[in-house]
Design a protein around this motif. Structure first.
Motif, PDB file in Angstrom:
ATOM      1  N   TRP A   1       7.676  11.935   7.847  1.00  0.00           N
ATOM      2  CA  TRP A   1       8.304  13.011   8.598  1.00  0.00           C
ATOM      3  C   TRP A   1       9.583  13.440   7.889  1.00  0.00           C
ATOM      4  N   THR A   2       9.872  14.723   7.957  1.00  0.00           N
ATOM      5  CA  THR A   2      10.996  15.274   7.204  1.00  0.00           C
ATOM      6  C   THR A   2      12.337  14.741   7.674  1.00  0.00           C
TER       7      THR A   2
ATOM      8  N   GLN B   1       7.189   6.792   8.127  1.00  0.00           N
ATOM      9  CA  GLN B   1       5.878   7.039   7.519  1.00  0.00           C
ATOM     10  C   GLN B   1       4.815   7.071   8.612  1.00  0.00           C
ATOM     11  N   ASP B   2       3.958   8.083   8.556  1.00  0.00           N
ATOM     12  CA  ASP B   2       2.874   8.222   9.526  1.00  0.00           C
ATOM     13  C   ASP B   2       1.634   7.485   9.020  1.00  0.00           C
ATOM     14  N   SER B   3       0.634   7.386   9.858  1.00  0.00           N
ATOM     15  CA  SER B   3      -0.570   6.625   9.524  1.00  0.00           C
ATOM     16  C   SER B   3      -1.362   7.225   8.372  1.00  0.00           C
TER      17      SER B   3
ATOM     18  N   SER C   1       1.043   6.918  -0.108  1.00  0.00           N
ATOM     19  CA  SER C   1       1.892   8.094  -0.314  1.00  0.00           C
ATOM     20  C   SER C   1       1.201   9.105  -1.218  1.00  0.00           C
ATOM     21  N   ALA C   2       0.620   8.618  -2.321  1.00  0.00           N
ATOM     22  CA  ALA C   2      -0.094   9.518  -3.226  1.00  0.00           C
ATOM     23  C   ALA C   2      -1.288  10.154  -2.538  1.00  0.00           C
ATOM     24  N   ALA C   3      -1.980   9.373  -1.716  1.00  0.00           N
ATOM     25  CA  ALA C   3      -3.147   9.897  -1.009  1.00  0.00           C
ATOM     26  C   ALA C   3      -2.747  11.062  -0.102  1.00  0.00           C
ATOM     27  N   TYR C   4      -1.562  10.968   0.495  1.00  0.00           N
ATOM     28  CA  TYR C   4      -1.124  12.070   1.353  1.00  0.00           C
ATOM     29  C   TYR C   4      -0.882  13.337   0.536  1.00  0.00           C
TER      30      TYR C   4
ATOM     31  N   GLY D   1       0.790  -1.226   0.000  1.00  0.00           N
ATOM     32  CA  GLY D   1       0.000   0.000   0.000  1.00  0.00           C
ATOM     33  C   GLY D   1       0.820   1.273   0.000  1.00  0.00           C
ATOM     34  N   PHE D   2       2.145   1.138  -0.097  1.00  0.00           N
ATOM     35  CA  PHE D   2       3.008   2.322  -0.029  1.00  0.00           C
ATOM     36  C   PHE D   2       2.690   3.351  -1.106  1.00  0.00           C
TER      37      PHE D   2
END
Length: 368
Positions: free
Chosen positions: A299-300, A292-294, A20-23, A15-16
């Protein structure tokens, strides 16, 4: 959303790509701009980085909306201001050449994935004006001034990282022109002179301020963007490896702070691939998913001395860099080799190793 078929799934979690795109989508504004995060500003370079992440994930409508936003706000001279926020200019102090040039990288990246020549035709004028603006700020020594001020006067110094980024953007711009059947020999000569300056004229950079050599990007960007390749690239990466790479964590932003950053680690991953060091690249990249957060954001950075995430920001361009590195490693799209190889039209001259000045390059070009 169309998720590309995923190979080598041990490189990233299930699901990465989708998450990621969703964020990034969750942070994109209705006008198409992609700020660092909601409430913050958008700058042209990081906006394009996030848009490339969207294209990798198959979010083509959102990616094109991002490029349309840039086209709509481009200034008459082909440039953009340093930052925008909520539909307004947020920083009128300068216009940075590497920010301006990067649009060519994004447009070519989108085309490589979709193969849509109408997209190139639509954004050709934007790219052409941007590249002409940038090359107007090239000196006779080959380097490119890093910015112009509010009145349009050149800020007369050059950055290794910035010029390296421009070097890759010129490669992309030349490919766009070639795909459209447009000759731009001055772009080719400009790229050749810039590459020569990056390799052989270190004195042309950081002339009026303290050296930026403490930043890891100055170390690996010339490899990431193709100015150094082969054995020269491997030697460059090895030379300062222990300064910047923290085993088990990733790449520092600067060599004098205990702070590793996700985006720099992703870019180093791609530089390692470009230098033929895949094993090192995979080791660094696999370790980044811990940040990676939920919500899919990353995070930078991480201050390992304090065992703390810092800053407490999940930047869209960091997620874009994660997707670009994933593509480079796992061959998710036809654009996977963009940052790991130099690909130019077969009839385009490569960098002229024996040229010592831009004037010589102009002369050799006119005689060739």
């Amino acid at each position: 959303m169309v998720i590309p078929p995923v190979k080598n799934t041990n490189l990233f979690p299930d699901g990465f790509v989708r998450d990621s795109a969703a964020y990034i989508l969750s942070q994109q504004l209705p006008d198409g701009s992609i700020p660092w995060f909601k409430g913050h500003y958008a700058d042209p370079w990081d906006h394009v980085e996030a848009a490339m992440g969207l294209a990798i994930a198959g979010e083509f409508a959102a990616a094109e909306k991002a490029y349309r936003w840039l086209a709509d706000i481009q200034l008459a001279d082909g440039s953009w201001w340093a930052a925008y926020r909520d539909g307004c200019v947020d920083n009128r102090e300068r216009r940075e050449t590497n920010f301006v040039a990067y649009v060519a990288t994004g447009v070519w990246h989108y085309f490589l994935i979709r193969g849509d020549k109408s997209f190139l035709r639509c954004y050709w004028q934007m790219v052409e004006r941007a590249i002409d603006f940038v090359l107007a700020l090239q000196t006779e020594h080959g380097e490119i001034h890093w910015a112009v001020d509010a009145e349009g006067a050149a800020k007369k110094d050059a950055l290794v990282t910035g010029c390296s980024s421009v070097y890759k953007s010129l490669e992309c711009a030349i490919n766009i022109a070639n795909e459209l059947g447009v000759a731009r020999p001055n772009w080719e000569r400009g790229r050749q002179a810039l590459g020569h300056a990056l390799r052989y004229k270190p004195e042309r950079f950081d002339r009026t301020w303290e050296s930026k050599a403490r930043f890891s990007m100055d170390w690996f960007y010339p490899v990431l963007t193709g100015a150094f390749s082969g054995e020269a690239a491997r030697a460059r990466l090895q030379q300062r490896w222990d300064e910047f790479v923290v085993t088990g964590l990733g790449c520092r932003c600067v060599n004098d702070e205990p702070w590793v950053t996700v985006a720099e680690s992703c870019e180093l991953t791609m530089a390692l691939l470009a230098a033929g060091q895949r094993s090192r690249a995979e080791i660094i990249y696999r370790g980044l998913h811990r940040w990676q957060d939920s919500d899919g954001g990353y995070w930078t950075g991480y201050v390992y001395r304090d065992e703390a995430v810092w800053p407490e920001e999940k930047t869209t361009w960091t997620v874009g860099a994660m997707l670009l590195a994933a593509d480079a490693l796992a061959d998710l799209t036809p654009a996977s080799g963009l940052f790991t190889s130099v690909r130019l039209p077969s009839d385009t001259a490569q960098d002229t190793q024996g040229v010592h000045s831009f004037d010589e390059l102009e002369l050799s070009g006119s005689q060739g």
